[in-house]
Write a protein that holds these residues in place. Structure first.
Motif, PDB file in Angstrom:
ATOM      1  N   ASN A 320      -6.096  -1.799   4.348  1.00 18.18           N
ATOM      2  CA  ASN A 320      -7.310  -0.978   4.496  1.00 18.18           C
ATOM      3  C   ASN A 320      -8.401  -1.702   5.276  1.00 18.18           C
ATOM      4  N   LYS A 324      -9.057   0.737   7.882  1.00 21.85           N
ATOM      5  CA  LYS A 324     -10.187   1.522   7.339  1.00 21.85           C
ATOM      6  C   LYS A 324      -9.811   2.998   7.154  1.00 21.85           C
ATOM      7  N   LYS A 327     -10.477   5.773   1.361  1.00 23.20           N
ATOM      8  CA  LYS A 327     -11.770   5.834   0.672  1.00 23.20           C
ATOM      9  C   LYS A 327     -11.697   5.100  -0.654  1.00 23.20           C
ATOM     10  N   ASP A 328     -10.529   5.188  -1.328  1.00 25.16           N
ATOM     11  CA  ASP A 328     -10.376   4.600  -2.656  1.00 25.16           C
ATOM     12  C   ASP A 328      -8.916   4.255  -2.881  1.00 25.16           C
ATOM     13  N   LYS A 341      -9.851   8.716   3.636  1.00 22.91           N
ATOM     14  CA  LYS A 341     -11.251   8.989   3.963  1.00 22.91           C
ATOM     15  C   LYS A 341     -11.395  10.442   4.415  1.00 22.91           C
TER      16      LYS A 341
END
Length: 407
Positions: A320, A324, A327-328, A341
């Motif tokens: 991640n 990226k 989100k979680d 995300k």
């Protein structure tokens, strides 16, 4: 000759299987008909708790198949008695009912909750409280208890007197629970709903509310049970004891079996003739499940589940940071969810498809969450190789989602 297109010709179209057709498996690896090799981080949706073709399970099913397969519930059998005894020794439960699947176990639990309430309190004590985004099976009763309309739309009229509160929001339960409530059913970690763990305070609050209103607390541990969270059952991690617990999936290691566990007092309402299952408790399934329970109840194995959880989380965090995309990253033990995300929402299935191209099997939990539910004894080397394949799949996924450069 049969192939993937044969499915479309002869099978009801309620599934849309992948193009690859597995031919055999060993441990945490699968091979397709072209002999391509895959790392399996899906585990048959948290079913293959000891991987594919575990030697002890193979030996057990071979030996039992030469003795006794089925006798009906006009009689009992030794594998069922041994398995039930072990489950009562390892859990809060005093009585066990065997069936074939998680949906059947939940069906039995919900029927028992209403029968017990009617017997002990009032015939009007029928209300069941479940939660939005929950999943409890595909029978008409369990799909109605589930909190996702997409699974029940078009099948009405649905069973009534079922309300849905908000997961991890005790106030939403307090607003609707009453002395007419016979049961609250909950997954300690919502599986299909996005791999969302309940908070300990929330489950403790539910326990107190059920006590206050004489309602049974049902833990649906179809997906969280059988060692998946690092304890035999998730309630043991939370230290919150339900009145009824349902189990299936991993307890059979791939062989279809389910069970409902409860107390002597509550079980008494299922008198002879009130419920049953033709195949439930068959010697073949119970013999296999007994060996699964023996293996996964070992303290070292359960501790290793948590160690492997940390290894996955560390690897997923590294991925991640590079891409990226999430989100979680959440979950418990070897039930892990990675929420995309917002810019990637709705595309979890696309990521699954790309992972397959990189010889990796993963799952989704709704349109926005990638889910991992591998074997509880997956080797660290397979975790590492699987994460490397996932990194490559995500790199390709992100590149394909990027807007084209303006000329």
């Amino acid at each position: 000759m049969t192939n993937r297109s044969t499915f479309d010709d002869v099978m009801v179209p309620n599934y849309s299987p992948l193009a690859m057709i597995p031919s055999h498996g060993k441990g945490s690896r699968l091979w397709d008909e072209d002999d391509n090799e895959y790392i399996d981080l899906a585990g048959g949706i948290a079913v293959s708790s000891l991987g594919h073709c575990h030697p002890k399970l193979v030996q057990t099913i071979q030996q039992q198949s030469e003795k006794l397969w089925h006798v009906s519930n006009v009689m009992t059998n030794q594998p069922a008695l041994r398995l039930a005894k072990k489950l009562t020794e390892l859990t809060f439960a005093e009585k066990v009912y065997f069936c074939n699947s998680g949906a059947e176990a939940n069906e039995a639990a919900l029927k028992l909750a209403r029968k017990y309430a009617s017997d002990k309190f009032s015939s009007e004590k029928t209300q069941i409280i479940s939660f939005s985004e929950s999943f409890h099976g595909r029978t008409l009763f369990t799909v109605s208890a589930g909190g996702q309309a997409k699974y029940s739309d078009g099948f009405g009229p649905l069973p009534g007197d079922i309300l849905h509160a908000t997961y991890n929001d005790l106030a939403s339960v307090e607003a609707i629970i009453s002395d007419k409530t016979c049961a609250v059913i909950i997954e300690p970690v919502q599986g299909e709903g996005g791999v969302t763990p309940a908070s300990k305070d929330f489950l403790n609050g539910l326990r107190a509310l059920c006590n206050q209103h004489n309602a049974t607390l049902i833990f649906d541990e179809i997906q969280t049970g059988a060692g998946r969270t690092g304890e035999l059952y998730a309630y043991q991690r939370y230290d919150v004891v339900p009145d009824i617990l349902t189990t299936a999936k991993g307890i059979g290691g791939g062989f279809p079996i389910g069970a409902m566990l409860t107390t002597t007092d509550i079980a008494a309402s299922l008198v002879v003739g009130t419920h049953g299952s033709t195949y439930g408790g068959n010697p073949l399934g119970c013999a296999v499940a007994e060996v699964v329970v023996d293996i996964i109840s070992d303290r070292q194995l359960l501790d290793n589940v948590q160690a492997k959880h940390l290894k996955f989380i560390d690897g997923l965090d590294h991925i991640n940071r590079r891409h990226k995309i999430f989100k979680d990253i959440r979950g418990m033990g070897l039930l892990i969810g990675c929420e995309l995300k917002p810019e990637y929402h709705g595309k979890a299935k696309d990521l699954l498809t790309l992972a397959l191209k990189h010889k990796l099997l993963v799952l989704v939990a709704g349109p926005n969450v990638m889910r991992l539910a591998p074997s509880l004894i997956i080797p660290d080397s397979d975790i590492e190789q699987g994460l490397m394949s996932l990194d490559k799949a995500i790199e390709q996924f992100v590149a394909e989602q990027a807007p084209a450069e303006q000329e």
